[in-house]
Design a protein around this motif. Structure first.
Motif, mmCIF file in Angstrom:
data_model
loop_
_atom_site.group_PDB
_atom_site.id
_atom_site.type_symbol
_atom_site.label_atom_id
_atom_site.label_comp_id
_atom_site.label_asym_id
_atom_site.label_seq_id
_atom_site.Cartn_x
_atom_site.Cartn_y
_atom_site.Cartn_z
ATOM 1 N N UNK A 144 -0.211 8.624 1.599
ATOM 2 C CA UNK A 144 0.819 9.630 1.854
ATOM 3 C C UNK A 144 0.148 10.860 2.468
ATOM 4 N N UNK A 145 0.971 11.778 2.967
ATOM 5 C CA UNK A 145 0.437 13.013 3.541
ATOM 6 C C UNK A 145 -0.372 13.771 2.488
ATOM 7 N N UNK A 146 0.151 13.839 1.280
ATOM 8 C CA UNK A 146 -0.544 14.573 0.219
ATOM 9 C C UNK A 146 -1.892 13.921 -0.099
ATOM 10 N N UNK A 147 -1.924 12.584 -0.164
ATOM 11 C CA UNK A 147 -3.173 11.892 -0.461
ATOM 12 C C UNK A 147 -4.213 12.148 0.623
ATOM 13 N N UNK A 148 -3.774 12.146 1.887
ATOM 14 C CA UNK A 148 -4.703 12.456 2.973
ATOM 15 C C UNK A 148 -5.220 13.892 2.864
ATOM 16 N N UNK A 149 -4.331 14.807 2.508
ATOM 17 C CA UNK A 149 -4.738 16.204 2.361
ATOM 18 C C UNK A 149 -5.778 16.359 1.249
ATOM 19 N N UNK A 150 -5.587 15.639 0.151
ATOM 20 C CA UNK A 150 -6.530 15.741 -0.960
ATOM 21 C C UNK A 150 -7.898 15.192 -0.592
ATOM 22 N N UNK A 151 -7.920 14.182 0.295
ATOM 23 C CA UNK A 151 -9.205 13.607 0.727
ATOM 24 C C UNK A 151 -9.881 14.519 1.741
ATOM 25 N N UNK A 152 -9.113 15.012 2.720
ATOM 26 C CA UNK A 152 -9.688 15.815 3.791
ATOM 27 C C UNK A 152 -10.028 17.236 3.349
ATOM 28 N N UNK B 227 -0.706 2.504 16.444
ATOM 29 C CA UNK B 227 -0.088 1.516 15.556
ATOM 30 C C UNK B 227 0.192 1.998 14.150
ATOM 31 N N UNK B 228 0.398 3.301 13.976
ATOM 32 C CA UNK B 228 0.693 3.816 12.639
ATOM 33 C C UNK B 228 2.083 3.351 12.218
ATOM 34 N N UNK B 229 2.170 2.794 11.034
ATOM 35 C CA UNK B 229 3.451 2.377 10.467
ATOM 36 C C UNK B 229 3.789 3.271 9.282
ATOM 37 N N UNK B 230 5.057 3.659 9.209
ATOM 38 C CA UNK B 230 5.536 4.465 8.091
ATOM 39 C C UNK B 230 6.163 3.529 7.063
ATOM 40 N N UNK B 231 5.577 3.491 5.879
ATOM 41 C CA UNK B 231 6.059 2.618 4.822
ATOM 42 C C UNK B 231 7.102 3.331 3.978
ATOM 43 N N UNK B 232 7.949 2.556 3.330
ATOM 44 C CA UNK B 232 8.987 3.133 2.485
ATOM 45 C C UNK B 232 8.424 3.756 1.216
ATOM 46 N N UNK B 233 9.312 4.294 0.419
ATOM 47 C CA UNK B 233 8.912 4.885 -0.849
ATOM 48 C C UNK B 233 8.989 6.399 -0.807
#
Length: 353
Positions: free
Chosen positions: A37-45, A76-82
């Motif tokens: 998710x965007x938040x997970x990427x932010x926490x890593x970066x 090829x980025x895919x947006x997954x549900x949830x």
């Protein structure tokens, strides 16, 4: 550095500035490995980012813009549900070699052959695999034998596949019949296994109501529905901890016993070459008989239920030496079979008379 260059650093807080190109490269690499998710990427970066509303929102917005930019390059980025949605870059499947296509085809053919009813998913997978085989081979492939379709099992298998791949729980009722099924079950699917004994499909995961890892038979799952609740498979989950040494799906790492078996000389060579799970090296006797030990998981009645049919299949060529409760169960089953055969013989003689 141009303040208007869309590929250079955004106007981020001073706690962390990453060149946008480098950030996009890292995001691409991360999304190729796993969905985030965007938040997970932010926490890593930005692991040191202060979790204050304005600064944190600016970080997440910057990453969201990076994903929008990457989409312009068709990566090829895919947006997954949830909720929240996750993003992923699926990798193209590695082409199978000829021998690998054949191996997978044979495995699916075996599953279809032993399935109690026609399974449309096995059939569809077989058709796709067959198209990878040479035309001369395709022509020699026989069609699946006709069998009644179990729509419920086909539908359940599809939902379980979705649950496993998308990290969503399933709700269902569980039991041997829909009229006696346990209601209110919800499962996080961690693994799907095929029983080596009967080739039935089993689902392994954490059942939320009991908060325990359970191994459940697909054909006993009723009214399966896919939920919107997401989960992640624990990093320390290891299927071997559940299935280790299993003759079917009851592993011996949780609760097991050691069986001691004696085989007659005419059965010994077949046992030795069999490659059975959990079996010791044979103790060979001068008369050609052998004694082996077998590690087997116990069911909730305290019996090695999955290995017993294999023992019965040897008829008079095997003796169960221990443990004593398993030996007594084996003897009782043989006596009951003999008594049943005797009753049938008497009934036949009386009917003829």
């Amino acid at each position: 550095m141009s303040a208007h260059d869309p590929f250079m650093s955004d106007n981020l807080p001073e706690f962390e500035r990453i060149n946008a190109l480098k950030r996009m490269e890292r995001i691409t690499r991360l999304l190729r490995e796993d969905p985030y998710s965007i938040r997970q990427l932010a926490e890593i970066l930005y692991p040191d980012a202060p979790l204050v509303d304005r600064a944190w929102l600016r970080v997440q917005r910057s990453i969201q813009r990076d994903i929008e930019r990457l989409n312009l390059f068709n990566v090829g980025i895919q947006k997954l549900g949830g909720r929240p949605p996750r993003y992923h870059i699926p990798q193209p499947a590695e082409a199978l070699r000829d021998i690998e296509v054949l191996a997978v085809h044979a495995a699916l053919r075996l599953m279809s052959h032993h399935s109690p009813a026609h399974n449309e998913h096995y059939h569809a997978a077989l058709q796709k695999l067959s198209r990878q085989l040479p035309q001369s081979v395709q022509q020699s492939l026989s069609t699946l034998p006709p069998a009644p379709t179990r729509a419920q099992e086909n539908d359940n298998l599809e939902k379980i596949a979705q649950a496993w791949m998308q990290g969503r729980t399933i709700r269902f009722e569980y039991g041997r019949s829909r009229h006696q099924a346990e209601p209110g079950c919800e499962l996080e699917v961690y693994y799907v296994e095929v029983n080596r004994q009967n080739l039935a499909t089993y689902v392994i995961g954490r059942e939320l109501k009991r908060d325990a890892i359970r191994t459940l038979k697909l054909s006993r799952m009723w009214f399966v529905t896919l939920t919107d609740r997401h989960y992640e498979i624990p990093g320390d989950f290891n299927p071997a901890s559940v299935l280790g040494g299993a003759w079917g799906v009851i592993g011996n790492t949780r609760n097991a016993t050691t069986l001691t078996l004696r085989f007659t000389p005419d059965a010994a060579y077949r046992v030795i070459e069999g490659g059975y799970p959990g079996m010791s090296d044979p103790e060979i006797h001068p008369d050609g008989s052998i004694i082996v030990t077998v590690e087997a998981g116990l069911d909730n009645t305290g019996l090695p239920r999955e290995v017993l049919p294999w023992i019965y299949s040897w008829g008079p060529r095997v003796q169960v030496l221990g443990p004593e409760h398993v030996r007594q169960h084996w003897l009782n089953e043989l006596r009951a079979a003999l008594e049943n055969a005797s009753i049938n013989d008497v009934a036949k003689r009386e009917s003829v008379a």
